[in-house]
Write an enzyme that holds these catalytic residues in place. Structure first.
Site, PDB file in Angstrom:
ATOM      1  N   GLY A  56       0.802  -1.213   0.000  1.00 34.52           N
ATOM      2  CA  GLY A  56       0.000   0.000   0.000  1.00 34.52           C
ATOM      3  C   GLY A  56       0.836   1.264   0.000  1.00 34.52           C
ATOM      4  N   HIS A  57       2.175   1.096   0.041  1.00 32.20           N
ATOM      5  CA  HIS A  57       3.086   2.245   0.041  1.00 32.20           C
ATOM      6  C   HIS A  57       3.879   2.328  -1.261  1.00 32.20           C
ATOM      7  CE1 HIS A  57       2.130   2.471   4.240  1.00 32.20           C
ATOM      8  NE2 HIS A  57       2.704   1.315   4.502  1.00 32.20           N
ATOM      9  N   LYS A 105      11.454  -0.258   8.583  1.00 30.94           N
ATOM     10  CA  LYS A 105      10.763   0.944   9.066  1.00 30.94           C
ATOM     11  C   LYS A 105      10.268   0.674  10.491  1.00 30.94           C
ATOM     12  CE  LYS A 105       7.573   1.411   5.751  1.00 30.94           C
ATOM     13  NZ  LYS A 105       7.745   0.059   5.186  1.00 30.94           N
ATOM     14  N   HIS A 219      -0.035   5.143   7.389  1.00 27.35           N
ATOM     15  CA  HIS A 219      -1.203   4.247   7.431  1.00 27.35           C
ATOM     16  C   HIS A 219      -2.421   5.009   7.918  1.00 27.35           C
ATOM     17  CE1 HIS A 219       2.488   2.026   8.460  1.00 27.35           C
ATOM     18  NE2 HIS A 219       2.048   1.167   7.583  1.00 27.35           N
TER      19      HIS A 219
END
Lengths: 333, 333
Positions: A56-57, A105, A219
């Protein structure tokens, strides 16, 4: 909410398959477990670099696999850490005998799963180092994180560490360079609209029609405050202030300025933000000598952006400029 | 609607200023009249290539100015053709004595303004050729167009004609190559959400919560039909069918497949579409030998995508692969 998908359960599988097909000159995909790896891995004698995290990134992380950057990327489900199993498999797949660096991360799930994977890979004879990216100055702890979150500065860590590995640096040296980038980069973001996780089907948070969130996470985790929409220039100043004060950056510094789109922001808006961010830095005697503008660490279709500033020295600049050939960053080759 | 801007009247000026500042190694901007040009223009003896059109489609066109592609780009106001004046100025700025090609998307305003500009530049002694891109198979005439619209296939025309100019082809030869790309590329798009022109402040068209528009134009002009949202695979088939039937493409063809994001579409969705589009083509014996996936011809924050298929031959493939160094496309340098 409308998405261009088939079954929400297969979003990542199908996207990875499409990605590997579109970039078959650079990567191949393993499907069970799922990871993306350089076609020419492992490179004998070269330090391998593996990153990963929830999907999603994009283009983070698979878009940065290739010559001069990552050797493999491990995508989890959308906004969900990958499990140790694919991380171990990717680690072994890129081990050319010089060891492997994990770039992680700072999210609790990622940290735990990469830690377990590192132990498992080490038990199988791979020398593994890990480093944690935590460049987000917005908040101290967060929804999924103890300490600061890792956000778009990760791209700079991956590029520069990747260049160090590509030129033949040792595992200790590559790790030290990655840590040095992390120590010198700070980021902060803003959201104008929320994002929608495919299997959830509804926005991950809400913002009123005239409201934005300063310090948003990638997010949709809460940031510093929700405020009324204001001009791009004022928003840029709100983000840059805490970034500049933190390292701190000061007059005479040479920096790389990254204006990162969150996924749904028109390019004209990113360049409007770039213009003023560069102006503000110049006003403080900080010299923007390298730039990157675009969607590099996204939150699906979120509208918004983050600013990242990295203090450069001659070695980091040279490593930034070194050739790279990935789906999302490419120059010099 | 929320946008990361200052004054809607200054969106283009400020974005161009930011763009030129971020990519000062590649381009410089003229501010009065407004255009973006290669830092090293004019190149003596090289055919110059100028494109342009309304803003809001970034990176088209300024993102494609640089070595091996465009020599200058002329951005109009958002979704509004540039006037002849900046087109003339850009044309003169890139004339290295070998003449200048105008690449014009088929919208009535663009066609008229580029035509006038070509006459004015010719009166001042610049040899100018023009070619019109009209790759969109969706509709015959449209809101702003007589004949077919020019959409994402324009990127392929600009890259390949740019490579021909860069290797030293004559004005006639570069024009012929551009025409050949246009003759062999077909595109069609879909919108899931509308876009919002900054000075209008509201969506340029409406779609219900479960509705998409097949054959959408890049300014939100009406397409073929509004239908209920369906799976990505079915949508891909709806777009590819008319594309394949039109040239027509047939078994044994080698093609470039472009999956173009409209601005607000997450990358995972573009790759899901790529996966099935490549599958469908392969099923018909059409071999995808080159690929491009990303936001290349956008409509501000519109969610949606277009597919473009270009029939390649050995010369077009060689020109596609040739080095390019622009803000949005870069390889081999």
């Amino acid at each position: 909410m409308k998405k261009l998908i088939n079954d929400p359960k297969h979003v990542v599988d199908e996207a990875v398959a499409g990605f590997a097909a579109a970039h078959a000159d650079i990567v191949r995909a393993s499907t069970d477990p799922v990871y993306v790896v350089r076609t020419d891995a492992p490179q004998a004698g070269k330090v391998g670099i593996v990153s990963g995290g929830g999907s999603g990134h994009e283009p983070l992380h698979a878009g940065f696999v290739g010559y001069g950057m990552l050797d493999a990327a491990v995508p989890g489900a959308v906004f969900t850490s990958p499990t140790p199993d694919p991380i171990v498999a990717a680690t072994k797949a890129v081990d050319g005998g010089a060891g492997v660096l994990h770039i992680v991360k700072n999210y609790t799930g990622d940290v735990l799963n990469f830690e377990t994977a590192a132990e498992l890979a080490a038990a199988d004879g791979v020398e593994v180092r890990s480093m944690i990216v935590n460049d987000d100055v917005a908040v101290q702890d967060s929804l999924y994180t103890a300490g600061r979150r890792g956000v778009a500065g990760t791209v700079l860590v991956e590029k520069i560490a990747g260049a160090a590995a590509q030129r033949g640096d040792s595992l200790d040296e590559v790790t030290a360079v990655a840590e040095r980038v992390n120590a010198n980069v700070r980021s902060m973001g803003v959201a104008l609209t929320p994002c929608v996780v495919p299997h959830a089907g509804e926005p991950s948070f809400t913002l009123a029609e005239d409201e934005i969130e300063i310090g948003i996470g990638i997010h949709g985790e809460p940031g510093r405050e929700k405020i009324k929409l204001e001009s791009a220039d004022l928003i840029v100043e709100r983000l840059l202030g805490p970034i500049i004060d933190d390292v701190p950056f000061s007059s005479g510094d040479q920096v790389l300025l990254l204006v990162n789109g969150m996924g749904g922001t028109p390019q004209v808006e990113l360049y409007i933000a770039y213009r003023h961010a560069a102006e503000v830095l110049r006003g403080k005697g900080i010299d923007v000598v390298r730039s990157l503008v675009g969607n590099y660490t996204t939150s699906l279709e979120m509208q918004g952006m983050s600013l990242s500033v990295l203090k450069l020295d001659s070695e980091l600049t040279e490593l930034w400029d070194a050739p790279v050939q990935t789906a999302a960053l490419r120059w010099g080759r």
